[in-house]
Design an enzyme around this catalytic site. Structure first.
Site, PDB file in Angstrom:
ATOM      1  N   HIS A  36       0.772  -1.407  -0.200  1.00  0.00           N
ATOM      2  CA  HIS A  36      -0.122   0.004   0.196  1.00  0.00           C
ATOM      3  C   HIS A  36       0.895   1.202  -0.075  1.00  0.00           C
ATOM      4  O   HIS A  36       0.414   2.353   0.493  1.00  0.00           O
ATOM      5  CB  HIS A  36      -0.956  -0.165   1.117  1.00  0.00           C
ATOM      6  CG  HIS A  36      -2.342  -0.994   1.152  1.00  0.00           C
ATOM      7  ND1 HIS A  36      -3.205  -0.719   0.364  1.00  0.00           N
ATOM      8  CD2 HIS A  36      -2.169  -2.121   1.356  1.00  0.00           C
ATOM      9  CE1 HIS A  36      -4.066  -1.769   0.253  1.00  0.00           C
ATOM     10  NE2 HIS A  36      -3.465  -2.811   1.125  1.00  0.00           N
ATOM     11  N   THR A  37       1.968   0.972  -0.337  1.00  0.00           N
ATOM     12  CA  THR A  37       2.960   2.342  -0.684  1.00  0.00           C
ATOM     13  C   THR A  37       3.007   2.860  -1.941  1.00  0.00           C
ATOM     14  O   THR A  37       3.211   3.945  -2.495  1.00  0.00           O
ATOM     15  CB  THR A  37       4.410   1.804  -0.271  1.00  0.00           C
ATOM     16  OG1 THR A  37       4.713   0.641  -0.929  1.00  0.00           O
ATOM     17  CG2 THR A  37       4.477   1.637   1.292  1.00  0.00           C
ATOM     18  N   LEU A 126      -2.246 -12.513  -5.951  1.00  0.00           N
ATOM     19  CA  LEU A 126      -0.738 -12.467  -6.846  1.00  0.00           C
ATOM     20  C   LEU A 126      -1.131 -11.949  -8.162  1.00  0.00           C
ATOM     21  O   LEU A 126      -0.270 -12.144  -9.185  1.00  0.00           O
ATOM     22  CB  LEU A 126      -0.648 -14.070  -7.145  1.00  0.00           C
ATOM     23  CG  LEU A 126      -0.715 -15.270  -6.014  1.00  0.00           C
ATOM     24  CD1 LEU A 126      -0.588 -16.645  -6.494  1.00  0.00           C
ATOM     25  CD2 LEU A 126       0.725 -14.695  -5.263  1.00  0.00           C
ATOM     26  N   ASP A 173       1.893  -3.804  -9.493  1.00  0.00           N
ATOM     27  CA  ASP A 173       1.453  -5.147  -9.927  1.00  0.00           C
ATOM     28  C   ASP A 173       1.729  -5.184 -11.471  1.00  0.00           C
ATOM     29  O   ASP A 173       2.297  -6.092 -11.986  1.00  0.00           O
ATOM     30  CB  ASP A 173       0.004  -5.561  -9.759  1.00  0.00           C
ATOM     31  CG  ASP A 173      -0.455  -5.424  -8.374  1.00  0.00           C
ATOM     32  OD1 ASP A 173       0.409  -5.250  -7.536  1.00  0.00           O
ATOM     33  OD2 ASP A 173      -1.365  -5.648  -7.956  1.00  0.00           O
TER      34      ASP A 173
END
Ligand code: GLA
Length: 381
Positions: A36-37, A126, A173
């Site tokens: 969450h950075t 994932l 991601d």
């Protein structure tokens, strides 16, 4: 490479469309630390894995596009000249979103056919969604010679997720899935997109994922809410993001925000620091320090940022009590999915057998164990 999955999507494409497709593999990702950075212009430390989405794609000979989702046994037809999100918000939106975002860049996308399948479970944290988006944009870029750079492609994938799926995700991601390298982890600065590449060598320890088999759903979870809290606090402090805020800055507005918001922003500030420390400890072969930072990260995600769930907490607490595990934490957006664990190779079987039994006893369903290898990013196969 999952040879049989590759052959299966190729064969199914041939069966459906009677022509040879282009084949693309796009991996899922793990994240060592830095959770969450990314949407706070901060630091992350992900890696692509050898599991992901296999896509077969080719130009359509007709005036419609057909997509086949093999794992779901579903088929969907549309035309690229009129693309809008489905209100049911299924897998189709990842693909439609990519098409639409390419068009937003002024590029023409003719109709195409696509068959896909994967060996990462959806909703396990994932990033199967980023893998799917990347495989589609990469495939379309190749088939229609769109001249998009990899960097442009990951932003197209991210915007598809924002505008068609409704998750205001960061860039981690899509970046990791596109730019992954074999046996390497990527220390990425999400403000500049500069990355340094690190060999992920944990000596006598190895990375193992444990899936709670609790499916997270980022779209209807608190993900977007957390992001909004971070942005509001940055605005209050007149900064572009929490990346530019120190703990002592945050204290100056403590009475203007709720305790919950304060804790959440504090988590992000501290997680950024932990990520930098983790990179350093890997560089200096300090595996035990690296592991303890993972435990700290979990504590923050669970107690401060509040994105864990009882199943994830259970797995991490059991790991923490076991002498063969030197680090563990929940991974990804949260509310379900996997934990990532650093486990002593020589003792892993005993630990994994024990935790599987304890988990099943407690939650009345099984967890799943995944061994992962770090892999190259999105590619033609
Ligand atoms: C999801 C998002 C990422 C990132 C992680 C949390 O995976 O897609 O952008 O925010 O959650 O680190």
């Amino acid at each position: 490479m999952n040879q049989s999955l590759k052959e299966q999507v190729q064969q199914e494409f041939l069966n459906y469309f009677k022509t040879e497709p282009l084949l693309v593999f796009s991996p899922g990702r793990i994240n060592l630390i830095g959770e969450h950075t990314d949407y706070n212009e901060g630091f992350v430390f992900p890696a692509a894995i050898d599991k992901g989405i296999y896509t077969a794609i080719q130009q359509s000979e007709t005036n419609k596009s057909t997509i086949v989702a093999l794992d779901k046994n579903e088929q969907y037809e549309f035309t690229t000249s009129s693309v809008s999100p489905l209100t049911t918000n299924g897998w189709q939106n990842y693909i439609l979103g990519v098409v639409s975002e390419i068009q937003q860049k002024g590029k023409i996308v003719p109709n195409f056919n696509l068959v896909f399948s994967g060996d990462i479970p959806f909703g396990a944290g994932l990033s199967s969604s980023a893998a799917l988006e990347n495989s589609v944009v990469f495939g379309l870029n190749q088939v229609f010679q769109l001249q998009l750079t990899k960097q442009e492609m990951i932003f197209i994938s991210q915007k598809a997720e924002h505008n068609f799926v409704g998750v205001k995700c960061g860039i981690m991601d899509q970046y990791a899935s596109m730019f992954g390298q074999k046996n390497k982890a990527l220390h990425l600065d999400c403000r500049t997109l500069d990355a340094t590449i690190h060999t992920a060598n944990f000596e006598n320890y190895e990375l193992i994922l444990i899936n709670t088999n609790v499916k997270h759903s980022l779209a209807d979870s608190a993900y977007n809410k957390r992001r909004a809290v971070c942005e509001n606090i940055s605005k209050l402090l007149k900064k572009s993001s929490l990346r530019n805020i120190k703990e002592h800055d945050l204290i100056t507005i403590k009475d203007k925000i709720s305790l919950e918001e304060y804790e959440q922003a504090l988590y992000v500030i501290q997680e950024n620091k932990r990520t930098l420390q983790a990179v350093k400890s890997l560089e200096t072969d300090n595996v035990s320090k690296f592991g303890s930072l993972l435990f700290e990260s979990h504590e923050g995600l669970s107690k401060q940022y509040k994105v864990s769930c009882p199943e994830l907490d259970f797995l991490v607490h059991k790991a923490q009590k076991h002498s063969s595990v030197i680090g563990a934490r929940m991974m990804g957006g949260g509310f379900g999915g996997c934990t990532i664990n650093l486990i002593k190779t020589s003792e892993k079987e005993a630990f994994l057998t024990q935790i599987q039994q304890e988990y099943a006893q407690k939650f009345k369903h099984n967890c799943a164990i995944y061994e992962v290898n770090l892999s190259n990013g999105t590619q033609i196969i």
